[in-house]
Write an enzyme that holds these catalytic residues in place. Structure first.
Site, short mmCIF file in Angstrom:
data_model
loop_
_atom_site.label_atom_id
_atom_site.label_comp_id
_atom_site.label_asym_id
_atom_site.label_seq_id
_atom_site.Cartn_x
_atom_site.Cartn_y
_atom_site.Cartn_z
N SER A 1 0.83 -1.20 0.00
CA SER A 1 0.00 0.00 0.00
C SER A 1 0.87 1.25 0.00
O SER A 1 0.52 2.26 -0.61
CB SER A 1 -0.86 0.06 1.26
OG SER A 1 -1.54 -1.14 1.47
N HIS B 1 -1.49 -2.71 -6.99
CA HIS B 1 -2.12 -2.32 -5.73
C HIS B 1 -3.63 -2.50 -5.83
O HIS B 1 -4.34 -1.69 -6.42
CB HIS B 1 -1.77 -0.86 -5.41
CG HIS B 1 -2.31 -0.42 -4.09
ND1 HIS B 1 -2.76 0.84 -3.85
CD2 HIS B 1 -2.49 -1.10 -2.93
CE1 HIS B 1 -3.19 0.93 -2.60
NE2 HIS B 1 -3.04 -0.23 -2.03
N GLU C 1 -4.16 -0.05 -8.93
CA GLU C 1 -3.10 0.86 -9.37
C GLU C 1 -1.94 -0.01 -9.85
O GLU C 1 -1.47 -0.89 -9.12
CB GLU C 1 -2.65 1.75 -8.21
CG GLU C 1 -3.69 2.81 -7.86
CD GLU C 1 -3.33 3.63 -6.62
OE1 GLU C 1 -3.62 4.81 -6.60
OE2 GLU C 1 -2.76 3.06 -5.66
N ASN D 1 -4.07 6.46 -2.04
CA ASN D 1 -3.79 6.57 -0.61
C ASN D 1 -3.16 7.92 -0.26
O ASN D 1 -3.33 8.43 0.83
CB ASN D 1 -2.88 5.43 -0.13
CG ASN D 1 -3.69 4.16 0.11
OD1 ASN D 1 -4.90 4.22 0.33
ND2 ASN D 1 -3.04 3.01 0.06
P1 NAI Z 1 -2.78 -10.02 6.36
O1 NAI Z 1 -2.04 -9.85 7.63
O2 NAI Z 1 -4.24 -10.27 6.40
O3 NAI Z 1 -2.11 -11.19 5.51
C1 NAI Z 1 -0.75 -11.36 5.35
C2 NAI Z 1 -0.47 -12.84 5.17
O4 NAI Z 1 0.83 -12.98 4.66
C3 NAI Z 1 -0.55 -13.64 6.46
O5 NAI Z 1 -1.43 -14.72 6.28
C4 NAI Z 1 0.87 -14.13 6.68
O6 NAI Z 1 0.94 -15.42 7.25
C5 NAI Z 1 1.42 -14.11 5.28
N1 NAI Z 1 2.86 -13.93 5.22
C6 NAI Z 1 3.61 -13.04 5.90
N2 NAI Z 1 4.91 -13.16 5.55
C7 NAI Z 1 4.97 -14.15 4.65
C8 NAI Z 1 6.02 -14.74 3.91
N3 NAI Z 1 7.25 -14.32 4.03
N4 NAI Z 1 5.73 -15.73 3.07
C9 NAI Z 1 4.47 -16.13 2.93
N5 NAI Z 1 3.43 -15.63 3.59
C10 NAI Z 1 3.68 -14.64 4.43
O7 NAI Z 1 -2.46 -8.71 5.52
P2 NAI Z 1 -3.31 -8.03 4.34
O8 NAI Z 1 -4.24 -7.04 4.92
O9 NAI Z 1 -3.84 -9.07 3.46
O10 NAI Z 1 -2.20 -7.18 3.59
C11 NAI Z 1 -1.23 -7.79 2.77
C12 NAI Z 1 -0.58 -6.74 1.91
O11 NAI Z 1 -1.56 -6.08 1.14
C13 NAI Z 1 0.13 -5.63 2.68
O12 NAI Z 1 1.27 -5.24 1.97
C14 NAI Z 1 -0.88 -4.53 2.72
O13 NAI Z 1 -0.33 -3.25 2.88
C15 NAI Z 1 -1.50 -4.67 1.34
N6 NAI Z 1 -2.83 -4.12 1.22
C16 NAI Z 1 -3.76 -4.29 2.20
C17 NAI Z 1 -5.03 -3.74 2.06
C18 NAI Z 1 -6.06 -3.97 3.12
O14 NAI Z 1 -7.10 -3.29 3.06
N7 NAI Z 1 -5.89 -4.89 4.04
C19 NAI Z 1 -5.40 -2.97 0.87
C20 NAI Z 1 -4.36 -2.92 -0.13
C21 NAI Z 1 -3.13 -3.46 0.06
#
Ligand code: NAI
Length: 690
Positions: free
Chosen positions: A403, A424, A436, A474
Site C-alpha cells: 500500500s 495495488h 493501481e 492513498n
Molecule cells: P494479512 O495480515 O491479512 O495477511 C498477510 C499474510 O501474509 C498472512 O497470512 C501471513 O501469514 C502471510 N505472510 C507473511 N509473511 C509471509 C512470507 N514471508 N511468506 C508467505 N506468507 C507470508 O495482511 P493483508 O491485509 O492481506 O495485507 C497484505 C498486503 O496487502 C500488505 O502489503 C498490505 O499493505 C496490502 N494491502 C492491504 C489492504 C487492506 O485493506 N488490508 C489494501 C491494499 C493493500
C-alpha cells in the site's frame, strides 16, 4: 449520401450500411446519411423495403457523446426515427455486436428487429445521467411491458440476444449471413409494423410500484432514475406524441446537467486511461497461472478475483494455519455466491479446482506472475523476493501489493528488477474494480504492459501510477483524512464530518472508514514514519491518543465511535471529550462548522493533493486521479472526481478558498497549482470522440 452511410441492394431490398468506425457511433453525419437513404428507399419504385445494418463490428454502440456537451445539430435522432416511421415501406434493423443507446432507439423506430447471437441491446442513458431521448422510454415499454422497461432503462441493462427475443425486444434471431437473413425477413413482411402503434400491456399498479422502488434504491435515488420512471409511465397514460415531446425535453435538460457532464467525463476518462503511449506496441506476456503469496485478507481476495477470471492460482503461505484460513475464506465466498444463486455449484467447483494451495515454494516455478500480499514490512517483502526469485521462471513477473512501501526499494534486491511492478488492489479485492499498476524506476515496459493486461483480464480497471508514497489514491486519501482531523481540533466532531461527507455522496465518512480499517494500522505506520515527519508541521494527536486508550476501531468495539454486538455505531461521549480537551490543550478556540464548510474543505484538499501529484509526475492525467477516487475510495461518481470538481469551480474563487484553507491548516500544508485543472478544457466538456 455521405461516406458514413452507403446503400447496397439485395434484390428488391435496400441494405443501408452504417459505416462510422470504430463503433458506428450515431453522429451528425450518420443521421444526415440515414435521412437521405430513407428518402431514396421511399423514392425507388423497385425497392420494397430496407435493412439498416452496421458495417464492421457492430450495429451502433450509441450516440456520439462528444456532441452532447454542445447544442445538438439537426437533423437530430427523433427526426430520423420519424422518417423511418413515415416511410411507406418496411425498414428493419439487422443487429450484430451492439445496439445501445441511440442505436437501439433507432432500431426501436424500425418495423422489426433481427439480431445475431452474441449481440447486446439496451438503453444505458440513465447510467450517463440522462434518460433515453429518442423514444426509448415510449417504444421499449410497448414491446416489453411497463415494469420490465422501468427495470431495464433505470439500470441501463445490456440485454443478450436470447433474452431480447424472450422479452420481445427483437423479432427473430438471425441465422447465416445477417444481411441476407434480414433482406428475406423484409420480403416476408406484411407491410409496416410500427412499434408506436402498439399499446403497452396492462399491468398491476403494485407491480409498477415494486419495480420503481427497487430501481430508485439501486440507482441511489438519482434524479434521472425518477425521471426515467415518470417517462416510461407516460407510455401508458399519454398519447405517444405528447409523451415523446416531454421525454425529449427532459433528455435535453439532463444532457447539460452537472451529473451528465461528470459521467461523460468519466466515460472518456476510462477510454483514455486504456490508451497509454508508454504501452503502445508493447506486447504483454501471456499469463494463465498466477502465484499469490500470503493468504490473508488481500491474498484471499486477489485469489478469488483471479479464479473468477478463469486463471489458475497457486496460493502460497509460510504458515499452515493461515493457509487453511485463506482457503476457507475463498471456499466460503464461493458457497455464498452459490447460495445467493449467482453461480451454479458446477461453476463454483470448476473455478475452485483451479486453486492450488501450498506451503511448498517449489510450485512457484510454474507461474507467469507472482503477486505478493504478505505483511506490510519492507524487510519481509525484500526477503521474500530474494528467496523466491531464483525459483521463478526466467520471464515471470513479480508484483507487490504494497500500500505504501517503496517499490524501488523492494525491487533493488532482485537480480532482475525490471520484472518488478506494483499491483495495488483494494479491499475487498474480489469486489473493488480499481488496481493501481505501479511503475518503479527499474520496471520494463513488458512487465508494465503485462500488469495492465492481467488487471483487464480480471475485469478490473488498471490505472498507472509512478512509484511514490501512497501512489495516487492513498496519498490523496491521507491528505483528506488529515484535513478532517484538523477540523476535529478546530471544532467539528467525527459524526458531523462523516454525515457531511456522506451527504455529499462519499460511500462512508472518513472516521467510519478509519474505524473499519482499524486505527492501529495507521498508528503503526505513523510510528514507523515519525523520523521522516516535518517537526514544524501541525500534528493532530487525537488518533494516537485513541489508540493509546485501546480504541482500534470496529474490531475492538470502539474507535471514533462505539460499536454494539451487531456492529451498529453510536457516538462516544468520551471521544468527544478527548477531542475538546485536545483543542483546549493546543489553545485552539473551537468554532462551528457547517456541512458546506466541511465538504468544501475536504474537496479542496483532495483537489490540492491531486495538483501536487500531477506536478510531481506521480501521474500525468488528472482524469486518472478521478477514476482512482471513484473506483477505489467511494467518491460519488455523479460528482466526477476531485479534478472534475475543481475544473467546474470559478478559478479565482477556488484560489481564494485555497489561500484561506492553507492559512487555517497552518504549517505543513503544501499548496498545489489548482489553475492546472482549468487548462484541461476537454475534461469539462468531455470533448473527445466516442
Ligand atoms: P494479512 O495480515 O491479512 O495477511 C498477510 C499474510 O501474509 C498472512 O497470512 C501471513 O501469514 C502471510 N505472510 C507473511 N509473511 C509471509 C512470507 N514471508 N511468506 C508467505 N506468507 C507470508 O495482511 P493483508 O491485509 O492481506 O495485507 C497484505 C498486503 O496487502 C500488505 O502489503 C498490505 O499493505 C496490502 N494491502 C492491504 C489492504 C487492506 O485493506 N488490508 C489494501 C491494499 C493493500
Amino acid at each position: 449520401m455521405n461516406t458514413l452511410i452507403t446503400l447496397e441492394r439485395d434484390g428488391n431490398v435496400a441494405l443501408v450500411y452504417i459505416n462510422n468506425p470504430p463503433v458506428n457511433a450515431g453522429s451528425l453525419g450518420v443521421r444526415q446519411g440515414l435521412l437521405e437513404a430513407i428518402k431514396q428507399v421511399e423514392d425507388s419504385s423497385d425497392l420494397i423495403g430496407a435493412v439498416l445494418i452496421g458495417a464492421g463490428k457492430m450495429f451502433i454502440a450509441g450516440s456520439d457523446l462528444s456532441e452532447f456537451g454542445k447544442p445538438l445539430e439537426n437533423p437530430q435522432l427523433p427526426e430520423v426515427i420519424s422518417a423511418i416511421e413515415q416511410c411507406s415501406k418496411p425498414i428493419i434493423a439487422a443487429i450484430h455486436g451492439a445496439a445501445l443507446g441511440g442505436g437501439f432507439e433507432l432500431a426501436l423506430g424500425c418495423d422489426a428487429r433481427v439480431a445475431c447471437e452474441g449481440s447486446l441491446l439496451g438503453l444505458p442513458e440513465v447510467t450517463l445521467g440522462m434518460i433515453p431521448g429518442a423514444g426509448g422510454t415510449q417504444r421499449l415499454p410497448r414491446l416489453t411491458g411497463i415494469p420490465k422497461a422501468i427495470e431495464l432503462i433505470c439500470a441501463g441493462t445490456r440485454v443478450s440476444t436470447a433474452d431480447a427475443l424472450a422479452l420481445g425486444m427483437i423479432d427473430a434471431i438471425a441465422e447465416g449471413d445477417l444481411a441476407s437473413f434480414a433482406a428475406n425477413y423484409v420480403r416476408n413482411m406484411n407491410g409496416k409494423c410500427r412499434v408506436r402503434d402498439r399499446h403497452p400491456q396492462p399491468c398491476d399498479a403494485s407491480q409498477i410500484e415494486l419495480v420503481s422502488a427497487k430501481a430508485l434504491k439501486a440507482g441511489k435515488n438519482r434524479p434521472q432514475v425518477r425521471l426515467a420512471i415518470d417517462a416510461v409511465l407516460n407510455a401508458a397514460n399519454q398519447p405517444i406524441d405528447l409523451a415523446l415531446t416531454s421525454e425529449r425535453e427532459v433528455f435535453q435538460q439532463l444532457r447539460m446537467s452537472n451529473e451528465a457532464l461528470a459521467l461523460r467525463h468519466l466515460f472518456f476518462a476510462e477510454r483514455q486511461s486504456a490508451k497509454r503511449v508508454e504501452l503502445k506496441n508493447v506486447e504483454p506476456q501471456p499469463v494463465s497461472r498466477v502465484a499469490v503469496i500470503g493468504a490473508g485478507t488481500m491474498g484471499s481476495g486477489i485469489s478469488l478475483a483471479i479464479l473468477q477470471a478463469g486463471l489458475d492460482v497457486v496460493l502460497l503461505e509460510q504458515d499452515e494455519a493461515a493457509l487453511r484460513r485463506g482457503q476457507e475464506r475463498i471456499a466460503g465466498e464461493y458457497m455464498r455466491r452459490v447460495k445467493a444463486g449467482r453461480i451454479s455449484q458446477a461453476q463454483a467447483d470448476t473455478e475452485l479446482s483451479r486453486l492450488h494451495a501450498s506451503t511448498d515454494w517449489a510450485h512457484i516455478a510454474s507461474v507467469h506472475l507472482v503477486i505478493e500480499a504478505v505483511f506490510e514490512d519492507l524487510t519481509v517483502k525484500r526477503n521474500l523476493l530474494r528467496q523466491i526469485e531464483p525459483l521463478m521462471d526466467k520471464d515471470a513477473i513479480f508484483a507487490t501489493n504494497t500500500s505504501y512501501l517503496d517499490v524501488d526499494q523492494i525491487a533493488e534486491v532482485a537480480k532482475y528488477p525490471q520484472r518488478v511492478i506494483g499491483l495495488h488492489f483494494f479491499s475487498p479485492a474480489n469486489v473493488m474494480r480499481l488496481v493501481e499498476v505501479v511503475r518503479g524506476m527499474y520496471t520494463a515496459a513488458e512487465a508494465l504492459s503485462t500488469g495492465f493486461a492481467v488487471v483487464r483480464r480480471l475485469g478490473k480497471l488498471p490505472i498507472l501510477a509512478n512509484n511514490a508514497f501512497g501512489f495516487i489514491g492513498n496519498r490523496i486519501y491521507a491528505a483528506y483524512r488529515r484535513e478532517c482531523e484538523l477540523m476535529l481540533e478546530e471544532g467539528a466532531l467525527p459524526a458531523q464530518i462523516d454525515a457531511a461527507m456522506e451527504s455529499f455522496g462519499m460511500a462512508m465518512g472518513p472516521f467510519a472508514v478509519a474505524d473499519m480499517s482499524g486505527l492501529d494500522i495507521a498508528w503503526r505506520m505513523r510510528q514507523a514514519r515519525s523520523p521522516l515527519r516535518d517537526g514544524n508541521a501541525r500534528y493532530v494527536d487525537i488518533p494516537d491518543l485513541l489508540c493509546e486508550k485501546g480504541h482500534f476501531g470496529r474490531k475492538t468495539g470502539s474507535g471514533y465511535y462505539l460499536y454494539d454486538e451487531q456492529g451498529r455505531r453510536s457516538e462516544d461521549p468520551s471521544v468527544s471529550d478527548l477531542i475538546v480537551q485536545e483543542s483546549m490543550r493546543k489553545g485552539i478556540e473551537r468554532r462551528a462548522f457547517s456541512r458546506d464548510n466541511i465538504v468544501d474543505r475536504a474537496l479542496l484538499t483532495m483537489a490540492n493533493e491531486a495538483a501536487l501529484l500531477l506536478a510531481e509526475g506521480v501521474t500525468t492525467r488528472s482524469s486518472d486521479i478521478d477514476l482512482v477516487m471513484i473506483n477505489g475510495f467511494g467518491f460519488p461518481k455523479w460528482e466526477g472526481g476531485p479534478s472534475f470538481w475543481a475544473a467546474r469551480q470559478s478559478l479565482s474563487n477556488l484560489m481564494a478558498r485555497l489561500e484561506t484553507m492553507a492559512s487555517t491548516s497552518g504549517p505543513g500544508f503544501v499548496k498545489g497549482d489548482l489553475a492546472m485543472f482549468h487548462h484541461l478544457d476537454a475534461l469539462q466538456q468531455g470533448a473527445s470522440t466516442a
